[in-house]
Motif scaffolding. Sequence first.
Motif, PDB file in Angstrom:
ATOM      1  N   GLY A  41       2.046  53.898 -22.537  1.00  0.00           N
ATOM      2  CA  GLY A  41       2.642  55.341 -22.677  1.00  0.00           C
ATOM      3  C   GLY A  41       1.643  56.404 -22.683  1.00  0.00           C
ATOM      4  O   GLY A  41       1.322  56.868 -21.391  1.00  0.00           O
ATOM      5  N   GLN A  42       1.119  56.763 -23.907  1.00  0.00           N
ATOM      6  CA  GLN A  42      -0.062  57.948 -23.882  1.00  0.00           C
ATOM      7  C   GLN A  42      -1.020  57.809 -23.083  1.00  0.00           C
ATOM      8  O   GLN A  42      -1.995  58.874 -22.991  1.00  0.00           O
ATOM      9  CB  GLN A  42      -0.229  58.459 -25.206  1.00  0.00           C
ATOM     10  N   TYR A  43      -1.566  56.735 -23.007  1.00  0.00           N
ATOM     11  CA  TYR A  43      -2.923  56.657 -22.197  1.00  0.00           C
ATOM     12  C   TYR A  43      -2.917  55.253 -21.232  1.00  0.00           C
ATOM     13  O   TYR A  43      -2.182  54.200 -21.391  1.00  0.00           O
ATOM     14  CB  TYR A  43      -4.063  56.457 -22.903  1.00  0.00           C
ATOM     15  N   GLU A  44      -3.823  55.195 -20.027  1.00  0.00           N
ATOM     16  CA  GLU A  44      -4.032  54.411 -19.070  1.00  0.00           C
ATOM     17  C   GLU A  44      -4.573  53.172 -19.660  1.00  0.00           C
ATOM     18  O   GLU A  44      -5.751  53.006 -20.144  1.00  0.00           O
ATOM     19  CB  GLU A  44      -4.561  55.040 -17.730  1.00  0.00           C
ATOM     20  N   ASN A  62      -9.691  59.109 -24.779  1.00  0.00           N
ATOM     21  CA  ASN A  62      -9.204  60.232 -25.140  1.00  0.00           C
ATOM     22  C   ASN A  62     -10.261  61.351 -25.066  1.00  0.00           C
ATOM     23  O   ASN A  62     -11.329  61.298 -25.567  1.00  0.00           O
ATOM     24  CB  ASN A  62      -8.940  60.391 -26.945  1.00  0.00           C
TER      25      ASN A  62
END
Length: 144
Positions: A41-44, A62
């Motif tokens: 979701g929030q990161y690849e 991040n």
Amino acid sequence: MAAAEGACLHHIARETLDVKRLAKFYQEILGFEVIKSPNLGQYEVIWLSLPPVFSMHIIQRNPETKLPQGPWSSSAAVADPKKLPRGHHISFAVSNYDSFVQTLKEKGIEVHEQTQPNGKTKQVFFFDPDGNGLEVANWLPPQK
């Protein structure tokens, strides 16, 4: 305290700001293959495998993290492959050492080669695109 039973190296992880670039490097240089990766979701993430059992997880860093990305940007940089043999690195073994090193040089990757005192073990040290140290040698498989 008892030691872990059946312990083995499962995977290593590398953080990067450019997941696709770093995964491509490991595919082209060491022959890693893309395997099924979770959708976080929030990161690849891209998961890679080096058959038969070794895996690497390339994880999007991040961008707000204040830590340096790899030794290249570290205050104690190890930008010279000649200083890498004692530094932080991951080691791989190949059966085609000489042609592997030639390929690195043809791709413009700066390398440092050395031979162990036994005169048999040849090693090449270099960096991935994020400045992580790598060693490749003509190691023999571990003996049981």
